[in-house]
Design a protein around this motif. Structure first.
Motif, PDB file in Angstrom:
ATOM      1  N   GLY A  71       0.806  -1.209   0.000  1.00  0.00           N
ATOM      2  CA  GLY A  71       0.000   0.000   0.000  1.00  0.00           C
ATOM      3  C   GLY A  71       0.840   1.260   0.000  1.00  0.00           C
ATOM      4  N   VAL A  72       0.152   2.392  -0.094  1.00  0.00           N
ATOM      5  CA  VAL A  72       0.787   3.707  -0.027  1.00  0.00           C
ATOM      6  C   VAL A  72       0.305   4.383   1.257  1.00  0.00           C
ATOM      7  N   HIS A  73       1.241   4.602   2.157  1.00  0.00           N
ATOM      8  CA  HIS A  73       0.973   5.202   3.464  1.00  0.00           C
ATOM      9  C   HIS A  73       0.426   6.619   3.271  1.00  0.00           C
ATOM     10  N   PRO A  74      -0.500   7.058   4.127  1.00  0.00           N
ATOM     11  CA  PRO A  74      -1.077   8.402   3.932  1.00  0.00           C
ATOM     12  C   PRO A  74      -0.057   9.530   3.911  1.00  0.00           C
ATOM     13  N   ALA A  99      -2.932  -8.505   2.095  1.00  0.00           N
ATOM     14  CA  ALA A  99      -3.704  -7.327   2.501  1.00  0.00           C
ATOM     15  C   ALA A  99      -3.233  -6.116   1.713  1.00  0.00           C
ATOM     16  N   ILE A 100      -4.055  -5.056   1.738  1.00  0.00           N
ATOM     17  CA  ILE A 100      -3.695  -3.756   1.176  1.00  0.00           C
ATOM     18  C   ILE A 100      -3.418  -2.815   2.343  1.00  0.00           C
ATOM     19  N   GLY A 101      -2.220  -2.222   2.350  1.00  0.00           N
ATOM     20  CA  GLY A 101      -1.903  -1.285   3.421  1.00  0.00           C
ATOM     21  C   GLY A 101      -0.402  -1.190   3.668  1.00  0.00           C
ATOM     22  N   GLU A 102       0.018  -0.201   4.417  1.00  0.00           N
ATOM     23  CA  GLU A 102      -0.816   0.666   5.220  1.00  0.00           C
ATOM     24  C   GLU A 102      -1.482   1.717   4.343  1.00  0.00           C
ATOM     25  N   THR A 103      -2.751   1.946   4.615  1.00  0.00           N
ATOM     26  CA  THR A 103      -3.502   2.990   3.934  1.00  0.00           C
ATOM     27  C   THR A 103      -4.418   3.660   4.943  1.00  0.00           C
ATOM     28  N   GLY A 104      -4.813   4.893   4.643  1.00  0.00           N
ATOM     29  CA  GLY A 104      -5.704   5.580   5.563  1.00  0.00           C
ATOM     30  C   GLY A 104      -5.514   7.079   5.532  1.00  0.00           C
ATOM     31  N   PHE A 123      -6.636   6.783  -0.365  1.00  0.00           N
ATOM     32  CA  PHE A 123      -7.335   5.896   0.562  1.00  0.00           C
ATOM     33  C   PHE A 123      -8.513   5.217  -0.144  1.00  0.00           C
ATOM     34  N   ILE A 124      -9.325   5.993  -0.827  1.00  0.00           N
ATOM     35  CA  ILE A 124     -10.490   5.432  -1.513  1.00  0.00           C
ATOM     36  C   ILE A 124     -10.055   4.491  -2.636  1.00  0.00           C
ATOM     37  N   TYR A 125      -8.980   4.872  -3.356  1.00  0.00           N
ATOM     38  CA  TYR A 125      -8.495   3.984  -4.414  1.00  0.00           C
ATOM     39  C   TYR A 125      -8.059   2.635  -3.827  1.00  0.00           C
ATOM     40  N   VAL A 138      -4.991  -2.923   5.939  1.00  0.00           N
ATOM     41  CA  VAL A 138      -4.205  -2.526   7.113  1.00  0.00           C
ATOM     42  C   VAL A 138      -4.303  -1.014   7.192  1.00  0.00           C
ATOM     43  N   LEU A 139      -5.022  -0.527   8.194  1.00  0.00           N
ATOM     44  CA  LEU A 139      -5.377   0.885   8.280  1.00  0.00           C
ATOM     45  C   LEU A 139      -4.416   1.673   9.155  1.00  0.00           C
ATOM     46  N   HIS A 140      -3.992   2.822   8.641  1.00  0.00           N
ATOM     47  CA  HIS A 140      -3.231   3.789   9.437  1.00  0.00           C
ATOM     48  C   HIS A 140      -4.115   5.025   9.570  1.00  0.00           C
TER      49      HIS A 140
END
Length: 276
Positions: A71-74, A99-104, A123-125, A138-140
């Motif tokens: 994922g791409v971290h916020p 999983a996809i993340g960290e994202t958020g 995040f939405i993507y 995986v949420l940040h």
């Protein structure tokens, strides 16, 4: 553990005789010691394209015990070209990606409004990508729960579970996450002076909603930091050797048997990430 800090021998936090201790090892030695101690595996999340290749290389060389979240971290969104988003789908198709993340969303540091707009866009993507791939997230989420909950409620039919990583919010917010199908990631903040909200959440949530984590090399217990000073403190890394202490503390907070908690968290991990 794909982080460059582990490329060389570094001091890392572990537990010894019921107290925090500092040992030294490089990545390969540390992973060997973890397996010898009975730590059966871990999920390695990514923060952006500059690290995914090294992350997947680690996973490929230790595929019996390491899985990937891509994922791409916020905090990396503003520096990541939007046109490169299709790359993420390619990485998500890796056989070891679970999983996809960290994202958020991360509102901890003051940012320009366009930074937050890009965070939401990415995040939405990634939420929609996780839906297409039928993968958990995986949420940040840092000081952005209100906006994150708005997005999740809008897209809640596209959610496939996941974990609110390194959770530090209160029990009310934790319950909102659990209603949406997310587990709560419990880390070293459980021991810290400002961790009362997390301890309250651990006490009231169903055991099926809890996972444990390190956020290695970061989020070191405050009391362990006291063992290192100056330059050594800057080098100090977290490790999965703190997880037994986290599990024991969860059991104490909940008034439950430690072995029962450990087995439940193991099963939660397998379920949330769809591990074989």
């Amino acid at each position: 553990y794909a982080h460059p800090k582990y490329n060389v021998e570094i001091p890392y936090v572990c537990e010894q005789d019921g107290e925090w201790a500092i040992r030294r090892a490089d990545r390969e030695r540390l992973l060997f010691e973890m397996r010898e101690a009975g730590i059966s595996g871990f999920v390695e999340p990514s923060i952006g394209f500059d690290a995914i290749e090294s992350q997947l290389s680690l996973v490929d060389s230790h595929s019996d015990c390491v899985w990937a979240a891509v994922g791409v971290h916020p905090t990396r969104c503003f520096k990541t070209a939007w046109k490169n988003r299709k790359k993420l789908e390619k990485y998500a198709r890796n056989a070891h990606a679970v999983a996809i993340g960290e994202t958020g969303l991360d509102y901890h540091h003051p940012r320009k409004e366009q930074h937050r707009i890009m965070q939401k866009r990415w995040f939405i993507y990634q939420l929609k990508l996780a839906d297409r791939m039928k993968l958990p997230l995986v949420l940040h989420i840092r000081k952005a729960d209100k906006d994150a909950l708005k997005i999740w409620n809008k897209y809640k039919t596209k959610l496939h579970g996941g974990v609110a990583h390194c959770f530090t919010g209160n029990s009310r917010i934790a319950e909102e996450y659990v209603k949406l199908g997310f587990a709560i990631g419990v880390g070293a903040k459980l021991f810290d002076g400002d961790g009362q909200d997390l301890r309250d959440a651990v006490a009231c949530l169903p055991l099926t909603a809890l996972l444990v984590e390190t956020d290695a090399p970061f989020v070191i217990p405050e009391s362990a930091e006291e063992l290192c000073k100056g330059n050594q403190l800057r080098k100090l890394c977290n490790s999965s050797f703190i997880l037994p202490a986290i599990i024991r503390r969860i059991a104490e907070i909940r008034g439950e048997d430690e072995n029962t908690v450990e087995e439940a968290i193991y099963q939660n991990t397998v379920r949330v990430y769809g591990l074989k």
